[in-house]
Each structure stands twice: as C-alpha cells, then as structure tokens.
Scaffold this active site. Structure first.
Site, short mmCIF file in Angstrom:
data_model
loop_
_atom_site.label_atom_id
_atom_site.label_comp_id
_atom_site.label_asym_id
_atom_site.label_seq_id
_atom_site.Cartn_x
_atom_site.Cartn_y
_atom_site.Cartn_z
N ASP A 1 44.37 37.73 47.25
CA ASP A 1 44.71 36.66 46.55
C ASP A 1 45.49 38.00 45.91
OD1 ASP A 1 44.49 34.46 47.31
OD2 ASP A 1 43.69 33.97 45.24
N HIS B 1 40.20 39.69 46.28
CA HIS B 1 41.22 39.80 45.56
C HIS B 1 41.77 41.59 45.46
CE1 HIS B 1 40.00 36.50 43.73
NE2 HIS B 1 40.97 36.13 42.97
#
Length: 262
Positions: free
Chosen positions: A68, A215
């Site tokens: 992400d 992430h």
C-alpha cells in the site's frame, strides 16, 4: 388417380421419416444440454454480505505480495531493486495523493511489470461516504494513473481495510475487484526487521493463494524484504501479482473471503 395416391403416400412416408429423425435429433440435443456443467455467475456475496477477496483457493503453491502506497517514497527504489533481484512481480495499491506526488515512481513500478492498484483518492474511510462519493474516490485516482501510464486499473484495496456492501458493489460497477489480505506483515507498526520476516513467514494463514500486506514507506519493510522473499521461495512458494492470482469469472466466496472456482 392411382398414381396421384401413390405420390401422396410417398410424400407422407418421407415427411414421417423427417419428423422421426428431427425428433431423435432434438432428443439427443436435450440430453447433451442436461449434461452440461451448471454455469454460475461470479459472486462476492456470502449470505447477506458482500466480501472482498482475502485469498484464493488454488492447488498451485502461489502467493501474492502487495504494497500500500499512501505516504512517502523513500524506499521505493530499494523495494523495486530487491523485487527485480528476485524476479518477483507484486501489486502496488496507490492513493491519488501518492500518484500526484511521485508520478515517476508510478511509471517505474509499471515499467517494471508490477500491478498498479487503486487505494482511493484521499484515503478516507470509504463506508462513511455516499455511493457517489465512493465512486468518485475510485475514479479520480483511476484517471490519474491512466493518464500517466495508459493502464486501466481494476484492483482496489479499501483504506484501513474498511468496507461495506455498498462499497464492494460500487467498486464492481467501476470495474474493480476489491482486494484485502490474509497475511498482514504488521510492518506499519515498526516492530523491526526480524518481526516482519517472522510475522509473514510463520503466519498461521500463510498458504496457497495467500495475499500478503506490506506498506511502501514503512520504516523496516525494505530491509526485511530480501530475506522474507528468500525464505518463502525456499519454502517452495511462487510469487505472482494479484492480477494473476485471482479468479476473474465463475467463482464464489466462502465466509472467510476465500475466492473459490466454480
């Protein structure tokens, strides 16, 4: 007169034969159709709930790694270099703000052969928005990425993993599969390199068809990535992007969000 009667008789016999053969043909066609496998429409609904894809049921020892991207980009080049070293393709879910801030990174990710995924325009809690606002959050970043790369995104990950029935259906209307994960690296908690490696490689849900959450911009993710990939490859796992892992048509879901082929 007798000749006309004979012609009529022959005509009736010929018609009866044609009718008989037509009847036989229709009978065989009916039998064939009845033996065809039932065709089921692809469905994300389980009971009264619409579910995102958390993982995929597959006999292949394949897993998907995802990132992400909503904040910084300090580690983007390192992550891409490590992925290239291992010849691993992954999926990056990007917000509109990240795309605007780092357009060259978006291009580099795409050029390297990775999936580009939608993480919403503003990283809001999507279920709190109206249907119109939800679609706007999706399509704003969609159009930014298309303008930059020409790529039409079709994978969506809701910010915070937060969703409701309307969001899944609105995403579908926009041409998107909604994607979650069943293995969370917890890299966003900044517990350290060893914690990330152990959390992923020893995760209780890790298995065929797993989707791993990491992430971009987290403190230790890039440092943990090389060893994490090595351990998983040594365990026999093949990394594929989410676009290759998921089932596009003829599937249903179980209560855990596992996509199952029909």
């Amino acid at each position: 007169m007798n000749e006309q009667l004979n012609q009529l008789k022959q005509h009736i016999q010929t018609s009866n034969k044609k009718g008989f053969f037509l009847l036989i043909a229709l009978l065989f066609l009916a039998i064939a159709i009845s033996n065809l496998p039932a065709i089921r429409e692809a469905s994300s609904r389980v009971g009264d709930r619409e579910l995102p894809i958390y993982c995929v049921q597959t006999d292949k020892k394949q897993i998907a790694l995802s990132f992400d991207a909503a904040w910084g980009n300090e580690d983007t080049k390192d992550i891409l270099d490590i992925l290239a070293k291992h010849d691993v393709k992954v999926t990056f879910f990007m917000t509109g703000g990240w795309v605007e801030s780092y357009p060259e990174d978006v291009k580099a990710i795409y050029a390297a052969g990775h999936d580009l995924g939608n993480h919403s325009e503003n990283h809001k809690d999507m279920p709190t928005l109206s249907n119109e606002q939800q679609k706007e959050e999706l399509m704003k970043v969609h159009n930014k990425v298309k303008e930059l790369t020409g790529y039409e995104m079709f994978l969506f990950r809701p910010p915070y993993g937060s969703y409701n029935n309307n969001l899944i259906l609105n995403a579908k209307d926009c041409g998107y599969y909604t994607i979650q994960w069943d293995v969370d690296s917890l890299d966003w908690k900044n517990y350290g390199v060893e914690s990330i490696i152990k959390t992923v490689t020893q995760h209780k849900h890790l298995g065929n068809g797993s989707i791993i959450l990491c992430h971009n911009g987290a403190k230790y993710t890039a440092q943990a990535l090389d060893e994490m990939i090595t351990i998983l490859k040594d365990a026999g796992y093949e990394f594929v992007p989410i676009s290759e892992l998921i089932i596009r048509d003829n599937y249903h879901m179980d209560h855990e969000g596992r996509q199952i082929p029909d």
